[in-house]
Design a protein around this motif. Sequence first.
Motif, PDB file in Angstrom:
ATOM      1  N   MET A  37      38.082  31.606  35.933  1.00 40.52           N
ATOM      2  CA  MET A  37      38.187  31.621  37.395  1.00 40.52           C
ATOM      3  C   MET A  37      36.801  31.759  38.020  1.00 40.52           C
ATOM      4  O   MET A  37      35.915  32.390  37.444  1.00 40.52           O
ATOM      5  N   ASP A  38      36.640  31.172  39.209  1.00 44.52           N
ATOM      6  CA  ASP A  38      35.367  31.337  39.897  1.00 44.52           C
ATOM      7  C   ASP A  38      35.360  32.682  40.634  1.00 44.52           C
ATOM      8  O   ASP A  38      36.373  33.372  40.712  1.00 44.52           O
ATOM      9  N   LYS A  39      34.194  33.025  41.188  1.00 45.14           N
ATOM     10  CA  LYS A  39      34.022  34.322  41.863  1.00 45.14           C
ATOM     11  C   LYS A  39      35.056  34.572  42.939  1.00 45.14           C
ATOM     12  O   LYS A  39      35.582  35.666  43.086  1.00 45.14           O
ATOM     13  N   LYS A  40      35.335  33.508  43.688  1.00 42.94           N
ATOM     14  CA  LYS A  40      36.258  33.666  44.805  1.00 42.94           C
ATOM     15  C   LYS A  40      37.668  33.972  44.303  1.00 42.94           C
ATOM     16  O   LYS A  40      38.366  34.843  44.843  1.00 42.94           O
ATOM     17  N   GLY A  41      38.068  33.260  43.261  1.00 43.15           N
ATOM     18  CA  GLY A  41      39.389  33.472  42.677  1.00 43.15           C
ATOM     19  C   GLY A  41      39.531  34.899  42.155  1.00 43.15           C
ATOM     20  O   GLY A  41      40.538  35.571  42.394  1.00 43.15           O
ATOM     21  N   VAL A  42      38.491  35.363  41.469  1.00 41.41           N
ATOM     22  CA  VAL A  42      38.509  36.723  40.938  1.00 41.41           C
ATOM     23  C   VAL A  42      38.617  37.711  42.085  1.00 41.41           C
ATOM     24  O   VAL A  42      39.407  38.662  42.051  1.00 41.41           O
ATOM     25  N   SER A  43      37.827  37.472  43.095  1.00 40.78           N
ATOM     26  CA  SER A  43      37.787  38.374  44.228  1.00 40.78           C
ATOM     27  C   SER A  43      39.159  38.513  44.880  1.00 40.78           C
ATOM     28  O   SER A  43      39.615  39.615  45.176  1.00 40.78           O
ATOM     29  N   LEU A  44      39.828  37.377  45.081  1.00 43.07           N
ATOM     30  CA  LEU A  44      41.168  37.389  45.682  1.00 43.07           C
ATOM     31  C   LEU A  44      42.134  38.216  44.848  1.00 43.07           C
ATOM     32  O   LEU A  44      42.875  39.060  45.363  1.00 43.07           O
ATOM     33  N   ALA A  45      42.111  37.963  43.523  1.00 46.08           N
ATOM     34  CA  ALA A  45      43.041  38.661  42.633  1.00 46.08           C
ATOM     35  C   ALA A  45      42.753  40.162  42.633  1.00 46.08           C
ATOM     36  O   ALA A  45      43.670  40.983  42.732  1.00 46.08           O
ATOM     37  N   VAL A  46      41.478  40.503  42.551  1.00 43.82           N
ATOM     38  CA  VAL A  46      41.104  41.917  42.468  1.00 43.82           C
ATOM     39  C   VAL A  46      41.392  42.649  43.778  1.00 43.82           C
ATOM     40  O   VAL A  46      41.936  43.761  43.773  1.00 43.82           O
TER      41      VAL A  46
END
Lengths: 414, 414
Positions: free
Chosen positions: B33-42
């Motif tokens: 996952m890219d940074k944005k995807g990780v950020s959303l999930a977290v």
Amino acid sequence: MRDRTASVRSRTLRLIRERGQVSRGEIGQVFGMDKKGVSLAVERLLDEGLVSVSGHRDSRVGRRSETLSINGAYGVSLGVDIGATHVIGVLSDMAGVVLDRASWDIRPGLPIELILEQMRAISSKLLSSRLVSSKHVSGRSSLPGARGSAVSAGVCVPGFVQPDAGVSLVAENIPGWKNVPVRDVLQRELGIPVSVEDSSRALAAAELWLGAARGVHDFIAVDLGYGIGMGMYCDGSLYRGGSWKAGEIGHTVAVPGGLPCACGGNGCLETIASGKAIARDARMGIQEGRSDLLRDLTKGSANAVTAQDVAVAAGMGDPFSIGLLDAAGSAVGIALANAAAVLDPSLIVLGGGLAAARSPYLHALATSWERHLMPALRAEMKLVVSGLGVDGSARGIALMAAQSMVEQGTAAAS
Amino acid sequence: MRDRTASVRSRTLRLIRERGQVSRGEIGQVFGMDKKGVSLAVERLLDEGLVSVSGHRDSRVGRRSETLSINGAYGVSLGVDIGATHVIGVLSDMAGVVLDRASWDIRPGLPIELILEQMRAISSKLLSSRLVSSKHVSGRSSLPGARGSAVSAGVCVPGFVQPDAGVSLVAENIPGWKNVPVRDVLQRELGIPVSVEDSSRALAAAELWLGAARGVHDFIAVDLGYGIGMGMYCDGSLYRGGSWKAGEIGHTVAVPGGLPCACGGNGCLETIASGKAIARDARMGIQEGRSDLLRDLTKGSANAVTAQDVAVAAGMGDPFSIGLLDAAGSAVGIALANAAAVLDPSLIVLGGGLAAARSPYLHALATSWERHLMPALRAEMKLVVSGLGVDGSARGIALMAAQSMVEQGTAAAS
């Protein structure tokens, strides 16, 4: 070693390969994708020529729904199965249809360089025969995007392999076979990408994609030959174990403290129930005058007697041979009942020469397996003989190579 | 039964649970996952209060990177382990920290209704004690969104289960135990969602999340108690088999044609190496006057002798008891060597009462395992004793229940 991040493209392609025919609706259902997502994935595969529209299926609402299949005409794939007693080569299309095959029996103990020479020769022979048939292959396709020019190849060897390095680490039953760089050897010969796997895992893949295990998520495939190996799918994925060494049912202990085994252990299943063990016992039996028929069949060359000779003698009613195969098959039955209690597969497929020979070995195996399997497991578990004959592993590695080439985007146009 | 479509939220949460502490970078790496995807999930998990920022780790470029952990204070989870000789209850926070526990030894053969009564009583007792400690639990958290009010519960029973229906189908070692709707029984009592699993699988989950198997993708956990069971993770996922019956190592054949087993088979490992078998042999030994020490230890009630008594006597040097445990442990060693040759786990964790007792059973098991394991597998495979004592299964089912509640979005505020 499951790939958690496998792309939608790879996973869709695998699903189509596993099920043979798949509708767009099924793809969406399995992966939880909406119509648009499915459409994108499918259009890409169609554009690449990897899949084709194979027919239509009536959907529940009365409309006809398109089904997709692997496009065999995308190219050809070569599979070579190296064993202690054979080198088998199969050339198939990308959907697994066999276009050509060749096999050579070899004596156990043949120098490794000669085995590799056989591998090179059989591979070149099959791929050159393809030039003759390529027109036919291309002719089967009327699809836009179908190239018919992709070529992949794979080699399987029974024993420990390192697929990422393309190295066959150890094959206990091929004397001196250690760290053989089969991929490099064949890649130099053919100039195309080469996949490497254990023979039993290649057999399992063949059963999933072409054989008795189509649509089955949890099954084991057992290779009963000169050695005994096992490949398994768990929850729909090939399972290789923590250090890629899973499946060593041939080296489970059948007789604690028993005969020494090539693996360094004692009393392994292979020491009493493999083609190698049966041949050893037959040799001793002939020497001890316990079977005139077997002696006559081998025409005095008792040292060269094989498990196949024993199966032939058993078929002619030879009590010694029947007894030998019976004891060997029974031992495999116990080992398989034990593996099945641990793994709870829905299906067990028996492949390899000893299964194909349909001798008393098989009957004893099935009887013993059923008797020793935990009763609560008997109702749902199936035990069947492979319908792929002795070519299962070669056909399986051919398709594994095809799948790997496509997934890695290393398609070689030839 | 792997969930191919598990949501990003569930998978991220599982990753954090498996690794204990995870950076955002690791999450991105594992799931591609890219940074944005990780950020959303977290952010979502942080908002829900399911995870918390647990610290900072120096990243390679010198910047400090945030690490995430499971937020224990999100709530509490109850785990109950029902066995043939015990009912163990554990109340833990959502990260697996034990807040309270209770256990009752029971006599094999206790009527099922009384066992279920124990289960209800232990569960109510632990959940009411939580009211006392809930302030403490909430007090541990200073996070926005941490609710501290979620409650989940799980029950594990050794044998076949149907987790989706919440039914314990069969427990061979609890006489008469068939199709017991443990979920309904406990749900009626507590009014919260209840998960159901096999005890050995719960033990395996505990070893992955709290014990020796943290970070290990391929391992087996063996429950050595009154019965013998096994749970396994393959490629990082709990493996249950084709009909949810995998792990029956206790019913692999150790002595072909041997003693009849409760499962209906003969010569199963459990007939010679389980706590039940050890107790049976000890009873006979006392009756035959082969161990004065064991007779004295059980004070004339030889019928009630247990494997624990035998372990105590062995610790005091009783040759008969040592011999018994030695033979039993050796048999388990062979069965485990065989399962390991088939599965190639990186790790084998030994749990349950017989492992916890640290008797000659363990030494014999380890020696036999190493002797019978295929030599090529010996170097990389580890065999360890569980550090979770006899509470492993209860702690495991508590966390399985917590995870299941969160994944299904059925969190019950209490």
